[in-house]
Design an enzyme around this catalytic site. Structure first.
Site, PDB file in Angstrom:
ATOM      1  N   GLY A  79       0.819  -1.213   0.000  1.00 38.60           N
ATOM      2  CA  GLY A  79       0.000   0.000   0.000  1.00 38.60           C
ATOM      3  C   GLY A  79       0.851   1.260   0.000  1.00 38.60           C
ATOM      4  O   GLY A  79       1.947   1.280   0.558  1.00 38.60           O
ATOM      5  N   ARG A 143       1.268  -5.628  -5.075  1.00 40.51           N
ATOM      6  CA  ARG A 143       1.268  -6.569  -3.954  1.00 40.51           C
ATOM      7  C   ARG A 143       1.686  -7.986  -4.348  1.00 40.51           C
ATOM      8  O   ARG A 143       1.393  -8.943  -3.621  1.00 40.51           O
ATOM      9  CB  ARG A 143      -0.133  -6.632  -3.325  1.00 40.51           C
ATOM     10  CG  ARG A 143      -0.505  -5.410  -2.527  1.00 40.51           C
ATOM     11  CD  ARG A 143      -1.643  -5.688  -1.570  1.00 40.51           C
ATOM     12  NE  ARG A 143      -2.094  -4.468  -0.906  1.00 40.51           N
ATOM     13  CZ  ARG A 143      -1.530  -3.970   0.183  1.00 40.51           C
ATOM     14  NH1 ARG A 143      -0.508  -4.588   0.741  1.00 40.51           N
ATOM     15  NH2 ARG A 143      -1.996  -2.865   0.725  1.00 40.51           N
ATOM     16  N   ASP A 173       5.199  -5.109   6.544  1.00 45.07           N
ATOM     17  CA  ASP A 173       5.703  -6.344   7.153  1.00 45.07           C
ATOM     18  C   ASP A 173       5.804  -7.477   6.130  1.00 45.07           C
ATOM     19  O   ASP A 173       6.806  -8.202   6.085  1.00 45.07           O
ATOM     20  CB  ASP A 173       4.860  -6.747   8.369  1.00 45.07           C
ATOM     21  CG  ASP A 173       3.371  -6.806   8.083  1.00 45.07           C
ATOM     22  OD1 ASP A 173       2.919  -6.221   7.088  1.00 45.07           O
ATOM     23  OD2 ASP A 173       2.639  -7.455   8.857  1.00 45.07           O
ATOM     24  N   ASP A 174       4.792  -7.620   5.273  1.00 46.09           N
ATOM     25  CA  ASP A 174       4.838  -8.712   4.289  1.00 46.09           C
ATOM     26  C   ASP A 174       5.968  -8.489   3.276  1.00 46.09           C
ATOM     27  O   ASP A 174       6.672  -9.430   2.906  1.00 46.09           O
ATOM     28  CB  ASP A 174       3.501  -8.816   3.536  1.00 46.09           C
ATOM     29  CG  ASP A 174       2.404  -9.368   4.440  1.00 46.09           C
ATOM     30  OD1 ASP A 174       2.724 -10.195   5.322  1.00 46.09           O
ATOM     31  OD2 ASP A 174       1.239  -8.984   4.274  1.00 46.09           O
ATOM     32  N   LYS A 200       7.920   0.704   5.745  1.00 40.86           N
ATOM     33  CA  LYS A 200       6.835   1.562   5.263  1.00 40.86           C
ATOM     34  C   LYS A 200       5.500   0.969   5.681  1.00 40.86           C
ATOM     35  O   LYS A 200       5.341  -0.243   5.629  1.00 40.86           O
ATOM     36  CB  LYS A 200       6.889   1.596   3.735  1.00 40.86           C
ATOM     37  CG  LYS A 200       5.680   2.192   3.069  1.00 40.86           C
ATOM     38  CD  LYS A 200       5.014   1.264   2.032  1.00 40.86           C
ATOM     39  CE  LYS A 200       4.335   0.085   2.644  1.00 40.86           C
ATOM     40  NZ  LYS A 200       3.482  -0.682   1.736  1.00 40.86           N
ATOM     41  N   THR A 201       4.579   1.708   6.134  1.00 38.80           N
ATOM     42  CA  THR A 201       3.153   1.394   6.204  1.00 38.80           C
ATOM     43  C   THR A 201       2.449   2.446   7.042  1.00 38.80           C
ATOM     44  O   THR A 201       2.905   2.785   8.145  1.00 38.80           O
ATOM     45  CB  THR A 201       2.814  -0.010   6.752  1.00 38.80           C
ATOM     46  OG1 THR A 201       1.387  -0.134   6.813  1.00 38.80           O
ATOM     47  CG2 THR A 201       3.376  -0.308   8.136  1.00 38.80           C
ATOM     48  N   ASP A 203      -0.092   1.893   8.527  1.00 41.59           N
ATOM     49  CA  ASP A 203      -0.722   1.183   9.647  1.00 41.59           C
ATOM     50  C   ASP A 203       0.060   1.323  10.956  1.00 41.59           C
ATOM     51  O   ASP A 203      -0.486   1.099  12.027  1.00 41.59           O
ATOM     52  CB  ASP A 203      -0.865  -0.309   9.326  1.00 41.59           C
ATOM     53  CG  ASP A 203      -1.862  -0.559   8.205  1.00 41.59           C
ATOM     54  OD1 ASP A 203      -2.407   0.416   7.674  1.00 41.59           O
ATOM     55  OD2 ASP A 203      -2.090  -1.743   7.865  1.00 41.59           O
ATOM     56  N   LYS A 240     -27.309  16.570  14.753  1.00 45.47           N
ATOM     57  CA  LYS A 240     -28.355  15.611  14.381  1.00 45.47           C
ATOM     58  C   LYS A 240     -27.847  14.252  13.926  1.00 45.47           C
ATOM     59  O   LYS A 240     -28.651  13.384  13.597  1.00 45.47           O
ATOM     60  CB  LYS A 240     -29.263  16.230  13.310  1.00 45.47           C
ATOM     61  CG  LYS A 240     -28.574  16.562  12.000  1.00 45.47           C
ATOM     62  CD  LYS A 240     -29.596  17.079  10.991  1.00 45.47           C
ATOM     63  CE  LYS A 240     -28.921  17.409   9.674  1.00 45.47           C
ATOM     64  NZ  LYS A 240     -29.825  17.902   8.671  1.00 45.47           N
ATOM     65  N   GLY A 249      -6.060   0.512   8.651  1.00 40.35           N
ATOM     66  CA  GLY A 249      -5.175  -0.206   9.568  1.00 40.35           C
ATOM     67  C   GLY A 249      -5.643  -1.638   9.539  1.00 40.35           C
ATOM     68  O   GLY A 249      -6.571  -1.996  10.258  1.00 40.35           O
ATOM     69  N   ARG A 250      -4.994  -2.437   8.682  1.00 43.81           N
ATOM     70  CA  ARG A 250      -5.492  -3.790   8.416  1.00 43.81           C
ATOM     71  C   ARG A 250      -5.665  -4.625   9.688  1.00 43.81           C
ATOM     72  O   ARG A 250      -6.660  -5.308   9.848  1.00 43.81           O
ATOM     73  CB  ARG A 250      -4.536  -4.505   7.472  1.00 43.81           C
ATOM     74  CG  ARG A 250      -5.049  -5.792   6.892  1.00 43.81           C
ATOM     75  CD  ARG A 250      -3.937  -6.729   6.507  1.00 43.81           C
ATOM     76  NE  ARG A 250      -2.856  -6.067   5.824  1.00 43.81           N
ATOM     77  CZ  ARG A 250      -2.815  -5.811   4.526  1.00 43.81           C
ATOM     78  NH1 ARG A 250      -3.807  -6.175   3.771  1.00 43.81           N
ATOM     79  NH2 ARG A 250      -1.781  -5.225   3.991  1.00 43.81           N
ATOM     80  N   TYR A 422      -7.850   5.520   1.914  1.00 44.47           N
ATOM     81  CA  TYR A 422      -7.125   5.877   0.689  1.00 44.47           C
ATOM     82  C   TYR A 422      -6.838   7.386   0.630  1.00 44.47           C
ATOM     83  O   TYR A 422      -5.868   7.804   0.016  1.00 44.47           O
ATOM     84  CB  TYR A 422      -7.913   5.398  -0.539  1.00 44.47           C
ATOM     85  CG  TYR A 422      -8.063   3.889  -0.519  1.00 44.47           C
ATOM     86  CD1 TYR A 422      -7.012   3.062  -0.920  1.00 44.47           C
ATOM     87  CD2 TYR A 422      -9.213   3.283  -0.031  1.00 44.47           C
ATOM     88  CE1 TYR A 422      -7.113   1.686  -0.852  1.00 44.47           C
ATOM     89  CE2 TYR A 422      -9.323   1.899   0.038  1.00 44.47           C
ATOM     90  CZ  TYR A 422      -8.273   1.102  -0.370  1.00 44.47           C
ATOM     91  OH  TYR A 422      -8.363  -0.262  -0.290  1.00 44.47           O
TER      92      TYR A 422
HETATM   93  P1  FBP Z   1       0.628  -1.943   3.632  1.00 47.23           P
HETATM   94  O1  FBP Z   1       0.640  -2.820   4.845  1.00 47.23           O
HETATM   95  O2  FBP Z   1       1.066  -2.630   2.407  1.00 47.23           O
HETATM   96  O3  FBP Z   1       1.376  -0.667   3.877  1.00 47.23           O
HETATM   97  O4  FBP Z   1      -0.862  -1.487   3.343  1.00 47.23           O
HETATM   98  C1  FBP Z   1      -1.701  -1.105   4.379  1.00 47.23           C
HETATM   99  C2  FBP Z   1      -3.086  -0.752   3.911  1.00 47.23           C
HETATM  100  O5  FBP Z   1      -3.179   0.623   3.613  1.00 47.23           O
HETATM  101  C3  FBP Z   1      -4.104  -1.156   4.970  1.00 47.23           C
HETATM  102  O6  FBP Z   1      -4.299  -0.132   5.893  1.00 47.23           O
HETATM  103  C4  FBP Z   1      -5.298  -1.511   4.137  1.00 47.23           C
HETATM  104  O7  FBP Z   1      -6.105  -2.477   4.760  1.00 47.23           O
HETATM  105  C5  FBP Z   1      -4.707  -2.085   2.897  1.00 47.23           C
HETATM  106  O8  FBP Z   1      -3.454  -1.478   2.737  1.00 47.23           O
HETATM  107  C6  FBP Z   1      -5.552  -1.850   1.673  1.00 47.23           C
HETATM  108  O9  FBP Z   1      -4.991  -2.520   0.599  1.00 47.23           O
HETATM  109  P2  FBP Z   1      -5.243  -2.195  -0.930  1.00 47.23           P
HETATM  110  O10 FBP Z   1      -4.431  -0.979  -1.233  1.00 47.23           O
HETATM  111  O11 FBP Z   1      -4.689  -3.390  -1.628  1.00 47.23           O
HETATM  112  O12 FBP Z   1      -6.690  -1.963  -1.101  1.00 47.23           O
END
Ligand code: FBP
Length: 551
Positions: A79, A143, A173-174, A200-201, A203, A240, A249-250, A422
């Site tokens: 991401g 990915r 991490d992956d 990087k992330t 999250d 209201k 944040g996966r 996003y």
């Molecule tokens: P990374 O771990 O690769 O940095 O991505 C995190 C993330 O932004 C998560 O927060 C989210 O769930 C996921 O990517 C969304 O993935 P995609 O961009 O494939 O829709």
């Protein structure tokens, strides 16, 4: 390329480099390291790269000259996260400083560009328009999982063709797990190629003592906090709606927690707490209903509720269901893919154990189907596609109706739903991320220069001024443990979840009841690039609290 006024002004920004990277440096090796868990298994799987020492630098009085030319390749993986372009420019500037003959190549659209030999040479004129900008569009990201020897060998072919001595994988991490596996493979083969990772992330879950933050977390949280603050103002003006806001944040809830500290909403769920307290969906719904009904007594039928994207996997009963679903989909995915919605739910239920089947069938149909979507290439549930915010708000609405019928609630409950994810991933990096990323990239080149492989670029002491940051490197295997993926046990980097004994969570928990029952919203406003340092250069509250600083 046409540029906005801010783009033009921002292009002039010169990221601050730690003093420790300014002159000639040599490596200082620390003690040997161990993985965070499953040491014996991981040692066996990484015989050439396990246990290497942590590295820092010291000034080099007698640097060797001239430097041999050295070409480097980079991959942006996973991401997007704000600051990726500054990692690239940091790598580039350090390479050119070492020897103007050095070349930098970028593989296109993530790891697939590496395997399929799609690349571009990154020159100063190419990079200049991307300095201090957000996004990964300089070379694109993807990915694809690098996992087979065929992929590694195909990649090696292009590395040799371009005379590339080192590959930098900029990822979460992956992706850094991939980097460590690739480093081990090339070392075992004596391929003469080093592999370096960059954390990087958005999250924020790739961190430990040596990696104080993953890049992009700072900017993304500031973007979401600005938007949450704006919604809080809106909701406090119209009085209201209840706004249910799902935040990216996966797995870990670091983003939700940071945004809660920044904006003081009425409710913020923390997945790690839900898991630790073994809370059910009902417990969560009851808690939100308590806040809503207490606020209604004061005539306040409005509020903000933050929901971490990964919540669903942390509710213990849902976690057990998802684990079984992962195995079912890994085994029977092909037979299920053409089935119509209701048939699909029936067929999946047939493969599940009775308790899981009952829970699966009790979920609203759209949620059951969203849970059954394909996993990503790393075996993760695509939580960004599951509308947890609407699941929870629907359940809250239903419970409030029951409470009203029993005379326990007298109020109005109208909802709005949002998903912030996003929107923040490609924002122009904050000053913090612009400086941090540049230092991470520059430092990655220094690790290559030192001949290391299987290391991650580390820059510490991040709550101090950038000049005082401490660069170095840690062996990636240090972060590993064994986890079940696609139905099999695999070595992967252990995610850093929210620590329920840590200062950020404890601060949040101490304010939770007061913020829930009152209207004490905080409005952080937009990221500022120019102005007083306390406004422009402030790191996240998470980082400050983790380092014992006051917020
Ligand atoms: P990374 O771990 O690769 O940095 O991505 C995190 C993330 O932004 C998560 O927060 C989210 O769930 C996921 O990517 C969304 O993935 P995609 O961009 O494939 O829709």
């Amino acid at each position: 390329m046409k540029k906005s006024a801010l783009q033009r002004a921002r292009a002039e920004y010169q990221p601050k480099l730690p003093n420790a990277l300014r002159g000639s440096v040599k490596m200082k090796f620390g003690d040997k390291t161990e993985s965070v868990a499953d040491q014996e298994e991981i040692r066996k799987l990484f015989p050439n790269t396990y246990g290497m020492p942590v590295v820092t630098y010291e000034p080099d009085e007698n640097p060797k000259r001239p430097e041999e030319p050295c070409n480097v390749g980079i991959i942006l993986s996973g991401g997007q996260a704000p600051g990726g372009h500054n990692v690239v420019s940091g790598i580039f500037d350090a390479l050119k400083k070492l020897n103007p003959e050095n070349r930098l190549y970028g593989f296109l659209m993530g790891p697939s560009g590496f395997v399929d030999h799609q690349y571009v040479e990154l020159t100063e004129s190419y990079i200049k328009d991307y300095r201090n900008t957000g996004g990964f569009d300089i070379i694109g990201s993807g990915r694809t999982k690098l996992e087979t020897p065929e992929q590694f060998d195909k990649g090696l072919k292009i590395l040799k063709e371009l005379n590339i001595k080192a590959l930098v994988i900029i990822g979460g991490d992956d992706s850094n797990t991939n980097a460590a596996i690739l480093a081990e493979y090339y070392k075992a083969k004596n391929a003469g190629v080093q592999v370096i990772g960059v954390p990087k992330t958005i999250d924020g879950d790739l961190k430990n003592e040596w990696i104080e933050a993953s890049f992009g977390f700072d900017t993304a949280c500031k973007v979401y906090s600005e938007m949450i603050g704006n919604i809080e103002r809106d909701c406090n003006s119209a009085k209201k709606y209840y706004h249910f806001i799902k935040l990216m944040g996966r797995s870990a809830s670091h983003i939700a927690l940071e945004c809660a500290l920044e904006t003081q909403p009425n409710v913020c769920l923390i997945s790690e707490e839900v898991q630790a307290k073994r809370m059910t969906l009902d417990n969560i719904v009851n808690y939100i209903c308590y806040i809503v009904s207490e606020r209604a007594k004061m005539g306040w039928n409005f509020g903000t509720v933050l929901i971490p994207e990964g919540l669903i996997e942390f509710i213990p009963s849902m976690k057990v269901l998802i684990e079984e679903l992962n195995d079912v989909l890994a085994e029977h995915g092909n037979d299920l893919k053409d089935l119509h919605e209701t048939e699909k739910i029936e067929a999946i239920s047939g493969y599940l154990t009775p308790d899981n089947a009952a829970l699966f069938k009790s979920l609203p149909k759209h949620i059951a189907l969203q849970l059954s979507l394909d996993r990503d290439s790393h075996g993760n549930v695509q939580v960004s596609l599951i509308q947890t915010e609407s699941l929870i708000s629907q359940m809250v609405a239903k419970r409030l109706e029951e409470m009203a019928a029993a005379g326990q609630y007298c109020g109005k409950f109208a909802t709005q739903h949002h998903f912030f994810g996003y929107e923040g991933r490609c924002a122009d990096p904050s000053n913090f991320d612009a400086d941090y990323c540049y230092a991470l990239g520059y430092n990655a080149t220094m690790l290559i220069h030192g001949g290391l492989t299987g290391y991650m670029s580390s820059v510490r002491n991040l709550t101090d001024k950038p000049e005082n940051w401490i660069p170095g490197g840690i062996p990636i295997t240090m972060l590993f443990n064994m986890e079940r993926r696609h139905g099999k046990m695999k070595p992967v980097i252990q995610k850093a979840l929210v620590n329920l004994n840590g200062a950020p969570y404890l601060k949040f928990a101490s304010m939770r009841e007061t913020n829930g029952l009152n209207t004490l919203y905080l409005y952080p406003g937009p990221i500022q690039y120019f102005g007083p340092a306390e406004v422009c250069d402030r790191p996240t509250m998470t980082l400050l609290l983790e380092h014992g600083k006051d917020i």
